[in-house]
Design a protein around this motif. Structure first.
Motif, mmCIF file in Angstrom:
data_model
loop_
_atom_site.group_PDB
_atom_site.id
_atom_site.type_symbol
_atom_site.label_atom_id
_atom_site.label_comp_id
_atom_site.label_asym_id
_atom_site.label_seq_id
_atom_site.Cartn_x
_atom_site.Cartn_y
_atom_site.Cartn_z
ATOM 1 N N ASP A 123 0.750 -1.651 0.001
ATOM 2 C CA ASP A 123 -0.309 -0.114 -0.292
ATOM 3 C C ASP A 123 0.778 0.808 -0.037
ATOM 4 O OD1 ASP A 123 -2.392 -1.286 0.036
ATOM 5 O OD2 ASP A 123 -2.533 -1.223 2.426
ATOM 6 N N TYR A 124 2.403 1.320 1.046
ATOM 7 C CA TYR A 124 2.574 2.486 0.718
ATOM 8 C C TYR A 124 3.457 2.342 -0.446
ATOM 9 C CZ TYR A 124 2.046 1.388 5.986
ATOM 10 O OH TYR A 124 1.735 1.034 7.035
ATOM 11 N N TYR A 125 4.088 1.642 -1.349
ATOM 12 C CA TYR A 125 4.542 1.944 -2.250
ATOM 13 C C TYR A 125 3.457 2.581 -3.647
ATOM 14 C CZ TYR A 125 7.502 0.657 -6.204
ATOM 15 O OH TYR A 125 7.906 1.477 -7.511
ATOM 16 N N ARG A 126 2.454 1.242 -3.281
ATOM 17 C CA ARG A 126 1.349 2.191 -4.756
ATOM 18 C C ARG A 126 0.870 4.121 -4.164
ATOM 19 N NH1 ARG A 126 -0.339 -3.250 -3.374
ATOM 20 N NH2 ARG A 126 -2.220 -2.309 -2.278
ATOM 21 N N HIS A 127 1.527 3.591 -2.747
ATOM 22 C CA HIS A 127 1.134 5.484 -3.071
ATOM 23 C C HIS A 127 1.829 6.357 -2.908
ATOM 24 C CE1 HIS A 127 -2.943 5.673 -1.390
ATOM 25 N NE2 HIS A 127 -3.021 4.416 -1.410
ATOM 26 N N GLY A 128 3.521 5.874 -2.839
ATOM 27 C CA GLY A 128 4.532 6.659 -3.047
ATOM 28 C C GLY A 128 4.743 7.176 -1.856
ATOM 29 N N GLY A 129 4.824 6.492 -0.747
ATOM 30 C CA GLY A 129 5.473 6.885 0.417
ATOM 31 C C GLY A 129 4.401 6.461 1.724
ATOM 32 N N ILE A 130 4.551 5.998 3.232
ATOM 33 C CA ILE A 130 3.942 5.775 4.137
ATOM 34 C C ILE A 130 3.802 7.262 4.365
ATOM 35 C CG2 ILE A 130 5.712 6.681 5.754
ATOM 36 C CD1 ILE A 130 4.159 3.934 7.309
ATOM 37 N N LEU A 131 3.708 8.332 4.338
ATOM 38 C CA LEU A 131 3.349 9.677 4.389
ATOM 39 C C LEU A 131 2.533 9.557 3.206
ATOM 40 C CD1 LEU A 131 6.238 11.741 5.586
ATOM 41 C CD2 LEU A 131 4.489 10.368 7.208
ATOM 42 N N HIS A 132 2.206 9.930 1.936
ATOM 43 C CA HIS A 132 1.402 10.404 1.267
ATOM 44 C C HIS A 132 0.083 8.820 1.907
ATOM 45 C CE1 HIS A 132 5.415 11.194 -0.271
ATOM 46 N NE2 HIS A 132 4.612 11.395 -0.812
ATOM 47 N N TYR A 133 0.424 7.413 2.388
ATOM 48 C CA TYR A 133 -0.742 7.400 2.430
ATOM 49 C C TYR A 133 -1.888 7.258 4.343
ATOM 50 C CZ TYR A 133 -3.295 2.580 4.670
ATOM 51 O OH TYR A 133 -3.848 1.450 4.401
ATOM 52 N N VAL A 134 -0.742 8.337 4.401
ATOM 53 C CA VAL A 134 -1.638 8.457 5.944
ATOM 54 C C VAL A 134 -2.182 10.060 5.400
ATOM 55 C CG1 VAL A 134 -0.935 9.090 8.222
ATOM 56 C CG2 VAL A 134 0.135 7.033 7.128
ATOM 57 N N LEU A 135 -1.492 10.632 4.683
ATOM 58 C CA LEU A 135 -2.243 11.715 4.193
ATOM 59 C C LEU A 135 -3.487 11.621 3.727
ATOM 60 C CD1 LEU A 135 -2.890 15.189 4.678
ATOM 61 C CD2 LEU A 135 -0.661 14.662 2.380
ATOM 62 N N ARG A 136 -3.698 10.476 2.772
ATOM 63 C CA ARG A 136 -4.847 10.252 1.770
ATOM 64 C C ARG A 136 -5.461 9.905 2.785
ATOM 65 N NH1 ARG A 136 -1.083 8.943 -2.976
ATOM 66 N NH2 ARG A 136 -1.361 10.967 -3.851
ATOM 67 N N ARG A 137 -5.577 9.082 4.121
ATOM 68 C CA ARG A 137 -6.521 8.454 4.223
ATOM 69 C C ARG A 137 -7.042 9.130 5.361
ATOM 70 N NH1 ARG A 137 -4.747 2.706 7.506
ATOM 71 N NH2 ARG A 137 -7.124 3.676 7.748
ATOM 72 N N LEU A 138 -6.486 10.370 6.446
ATOM 73 C CA LEU A 138 -6.821 11.156 7.338
ATOM 74 C C LEU A 138 -7.710 12.153 5.949
ATOM 75 C CD1 LEU A 138 -3.443 12.106 8.985
ATOM 76 C CD2 LEU A 138 -6.048 11.086 9.968
ATOM 77 N N ALA A 139 -7.578 12.503 5.184
ATOM 78 C CA ALA A 139 -7.957 13.862 4.260
ATOM 79 C C ALA A 139 -9.440 13.153 3.614
ATOM 80 C CB ALA A 139 -7.322 14.115 2.952
ATOM 81 N N GLY A 140 -9.107 11.974 3.415
ATOM 82 C CA GLY A 140 -10.182 11.426 3.313
ATOM 83 C C GLY A 140 -10.313 10.344 2.573
#
Length: 888
Positions: free
Chosen positions: A870-887
């Motif tokens: 999942d992290y790799y698909r999103h371009g990194g773990i912070l991008h993954y977390v940010l997208r989740r928090l942003a909905g």
């Protein structure tokens, strides 16, 4: 929360009642290793049917000790621990995420630590001044002057973010402050209006976070990127590990120290192979080891390659908590909880099941050092002279240097001759040993005996004492040993991580000139845990780890090429030879000194106002507001570009075609080789950048202090002076050949050219790529340089994870394959096959030479867990977390 096991119960301690989650509610938990019991409690407490399911708990309870790790669990540590080198970029990223959240239409306040996050400023003090009573004050003044902007930024973070505390500078080393003050061992917190007790667990942004394992607390180092995600509520995704038990028996023999013991353990466990595994220590000798010895051994878990090195909670733990002034109710809670949950070790405790068991009779330990460039390369003190000459010849051959020419110079009015092997730095430094009263007081006793014989340290030796906390100074003074240490030049230079992290400061100009003139291979001896090439000092090629008393002994000798059992260290004022045996204290002397000099009041006084800081900190003005007001002209803190142009939905995983090799590297390339560290040279890309910004060379500070500025850090990535890039044979440092032009240039310049040409960069390496400290910039820097994939024979645990967390693909050669075996020169163009949106386990790699020759081979994709995919698909773990928090 789901309650499949009905594990919730009450525990009464004194007049307090706590909710706990009982392990005995899960069949099979009784014989688990202590570390896995802690993980099991964590899963029970967080069971929600989604991130933690019943089958996850059952899988852990039914742990197959010998099976390869395959079951993924979601682990939520209770807190995050940071030091300032890694903490500043973490807070920078959180501040940038608040901006990105706003740009995505979300609430910036959602970017906030959800659990305790503690940062200790300890990595910024440098040994500019030494061997004087004013050294500490002058170094502290310089530290504040150099880092005022960084410290103001951290002070802003302390008010802008919830659950975030900062221990100001000049207090102590993060790991010792953690052991002596911050660690709870058992947490007591509020949950849904009820008091809850559970194990203290943590991840830290420094690899030596494992030092806390000596106290029975499960914790290990992660990259800053993972730590940020953990602060934001993202669980740590991990496979249930194998656990290696190390049974300790016997007693340490006379003349040996905890340092000798840990260097022996490092060698044994490295030989056995424990990378990615947990290690636990047990056996009859454990009960006899004081906390100082335990934390010394736990501290060096990264050096023996393990994720952690845990000692169980026992009577020594309770005694140490009392000694260090913990609240009596807290100590009572630790005892009651540990005994109730089967965490407490005593003579009646059943031996846990382990994946493997190693035996070490500690009575076989002998005095030793490790070096000249890896902590696992142990050398018995009896063999040191021959081993040094052998290592010297190898070092000179590897660097293409002839034996150095002796240089005579005048220092402080004395005529001095420097040779290959002259000791130019002798430092009692780092968290490994400066937390341990037995070795610190032993060093003082050696100094006391040396001063009594009229000995002095040669003037070419730069001496320093960097205690791990103010407690150390208090007990050295109480024992009457600070004065003899100062007489030999071991004045306190600061309370922080100094020489071991590369903050050793400049050598005397006469010494630097002699080294350059004679092309000398000089040495340092330090009581640290890391001695990688180029780490301690750019002018020093050979670095040896040793116990604090041996550091004093080698400082007196001023050279490494001697047999301290047969040759005198020095000649006394009466012309008589003085041998090591004349100065070495007995175990009885050391223990008597500990008993008379160490007491609980020293801890309570040292930590009475630990978060207050001195007048400089208290008067420091800091910005206000929920979002940081970035100064575009700052050379310390810059808005990072990771989230620029980010959308709520990630782009599909892009193919890697036409990639070019930025660096072709060998074995044991450490994060020190990759990540910028130490001094910034004026003729480097980072130096050019700072000069262009109007920063004078004298104000460059260090790479570590500028980790909040990506412009500096990306220019310093792969710029280590000891990096050897096979693509540019005969060179050292950050040099490469641009392909296909073949033009020599800096790695930074080549990376920028590849980006302008829309060419993906790749790195090829050998075994143990990324070993060493958990440096987030060892992944962030390559990402900003456009590195899309790293192809190596093997990876160190933390660095591989960090690569994935920055969206870089880690690929591993098949067994028997490597660049040399496949005939790869680094001049090829590389295509990497279909990654199946990050789910592929293997991938086809095709390398095409300039003459059209094609080499095709299969590589293993080291994206090890579904979460990592999942992290790799999103371009990194912070991008993954940010997208989740942003909905998104």
């Amino acid at each position: 929360m789901s309650k499949n096991f009905n594990a919730q119960a009450e525990l009464r301690v004194g007049d307090q009642t706590y909710d706990i989650f009982r392990l005995d509610a899960v069949p099979g938990s009784e014989r688990l290793p202590f570390s896995l019991k802690i993980l099991l409690e964590n899963l029970l407490r967080h069971e929600d049917g989604v991130t933690v399911r019943r089958e996850d708990i059952e899988a852990l309870a039914a742990w197959d000790a010998t099976a390869e790790p395959a079951t993924e669990i979601q682990y939520r540590p209770a807190r995050v621990l940071m030091q300032d080198f890694t903490g500043v970029p973490a807070v920078v990223d959180l501040a940038a995420m608040r901006d990105a959240m706003s740009a995505l239409g979300g609430d910036p306040k959602r970017i906030n630590p959800l659990q305790a996050a503690e940062l200790v400023i300890d990595h910024s003090v440098q040994v500019d001044h030494y061997a004087s009573d004013s050294a500490f004050a002058r170094n502290a003044e310089l530290e504040f002057a150099r880092n005022r902007e960084r410290y103001a930024f951290l002070k802003w973070g302390q008010t802008a973010f919830d659950n975030f505390q900062v221990v100001p500078p000049d207090t102590g080393i993060v790991h010792q402050v953690n052991v002596e003050y911050l660690a709870r061992v058992i947490f007591a917190g509020e949950h849904n209006g009820r008091r809850q007790a559970y194990p203290d667990t943590l991840v830290g942004t420094d690899s030596h976070t494992t030092m806390i394992n000596g106290l029975g607390v499960l914790g290990w180092g992660v990259g800053g990127i993972e730590a940020e995600a953990s602060m934001l509520g993202q669980p740590v995704s991990m496979l249930i590990p194998q656990v290696v038990g190390m049974r300790l028996t016997g007693e340490l023999p006379e003349g040996t120290t905890a340092t000798d013991l840990v260097l022996t353990i490092v060698e044994r466990l490295r030989q056995h192979g424990v990378v990615g595994k947990f290690v636990e220590f047990f056996g009859p000798a454990v009960a006899t080891l004081p906390m100082g010895e335990r934390t010394t051994i736990a501290n060096m878990a990264p050096e023996y390659g393990a994720t952690c090195g845990l000692f169980p909670i026992d009577q020594e733990t309770l005694d140490f908590l009392r000694l260090t002034g913990r609240d009596p109710q807290q100590v009572a809670l630790v005892e009651a909880y540990a005994k109730e949950q089967g965490f407490f070790a005593d003579a009646t405790s059943p031996e846990p099941r382990f994946s493997d068991v190693l035996e070490l009779d500690i009575s076989s330990v002998v005095p030793c050092l490790a070096g000249p460039k890896r902590p696992q390369d142990r050398v018995a003190l009896t063999a040191m002279k021959g081993a040094f000459h052998e290592a010297l010849a190898k070092t000179q051959a590897e660097s293409g240097r002839a034996p150095g020419t002796p240089v005579t110079t005048e220092i402080d009015g004395q005529s001095c001759t420097l040779n290959d092997g002259s000791v130019v730095i002798a430092a009692i430094t780092s968290c490994t040993n400066t937390s341990n009263p037995s070795v610190m007081l032993a060093a003082g006793l050696v100094a006391q005996k040396a001063v009594a014989r009229g000995l002095t340290v040669p003037p070419w030796v730069k001496t320093s004492l960097g205690p791990g906390s103010m407690v150390v100074t208090r007990y050295l003074e109480a024992a009457g040993l600070m004065e003899p240490l100062k007489t030999l030049g071991f004045h306190v230079v600061g309370y922080g991580c100094t020489t071991c992290i590369g903050n050793s400061g400049p050598l005397r100009p006469e010494v630097s000139t002699a080294i350059a003139e004679g092309q000398l291979s000089v040495a340092s001896v330090l009581s640290g845990n890391r001695n990688f090439e180029g780490r301690v000092h750019a002018e020093i090629r050979m670095n040896y780890l040793a116990s604090p008393p041996l550091v004093v002994a080698y400082a007196l000798a001023g050279r490494m090429d001697l047999d301290p059992y047969q040759e005198a260290l020095a000649t006394d004022e009466n012309g008589q030879p003085v041998y090591l045996k004349d100065l070495w204290p007995s175990q009885a002397e050391i223990q008597a000194t500990i008993a008379s000099a160490l007491n609980a009041s020293q801890f309570s006084k040292s930590y009475a106002e630990v978060f207050a800081g001195d007048s400089r900190w208290q008067e420091l003005a800091a910005p206000e507001g929920q979002r940081y007001d970035w100064a575009t002209d700052s050379t310390y803190i810059q808005h990072p570009p990771y989230f620029d142009g980010m959308t709520l939905t990630p782009e599909p995983v892009a193919a890697i075609t036409g990639g070019r090799v930025l660096a072709l590297l060998g074995d044991s390339v450490t994060t020190d080789h990759i990540s910028p560290a130490g001094a910034i040279k004026a003729d480097s890309p980072a130096g050019h950048y700072l000069l262009d910004q109007g920063v004078a060379e004298v104000e460059f500070n260090s790479y570590g202090s500028r980790r909040g500025n990506h412009q500096v850090m990306m220019r310093g990535t792969f710029a280590n002076i000891r990096l050897r890039n096979k693509l540019a044979p005969g060179t050292e440092g950050g040099v490469t050949l641009h392909q296909p032009s073949g033009e020599p240039m800096s790695i930074y310049d080549a990376a920028m050219r590849y980006q302008a040409e829309s060419v993906p960069a790749i790195v090829i390496a050998g075994k143990e790529y990324g070993s060493g400290s958990s440096r987030d910039w060892a992944a962030k820097g390559p990402r900003l340089l456009g590195v899309r994939a790293v192809l190596a024979e093997s990876f160190e645990r933390i660095h591989r994870t960090n690569l994935v967390c920055m969206g870089i693909l880690p690929l591993q050669f098949a067994p028997g394959d490597n660049a040399e075996a496949l005939g790869l020169t680094g001049q090829e163009s590389f295509d990497i096959g279909d990654l199946d949106d990050g789910n592929a386990k293997e991938v086809q790699v095709t390398a095409t030479g300039a003459d059209g020759t094609v080499v095709s081979f299969t590589a293993r994709v080291r994206i090890d867990t579904p979460n990592e995919a999942d992290y790799y698909r999103h371009g990194g773990i912070l991008h993954y977390v940010l997208r989740r928090l942003a909905g998104g």
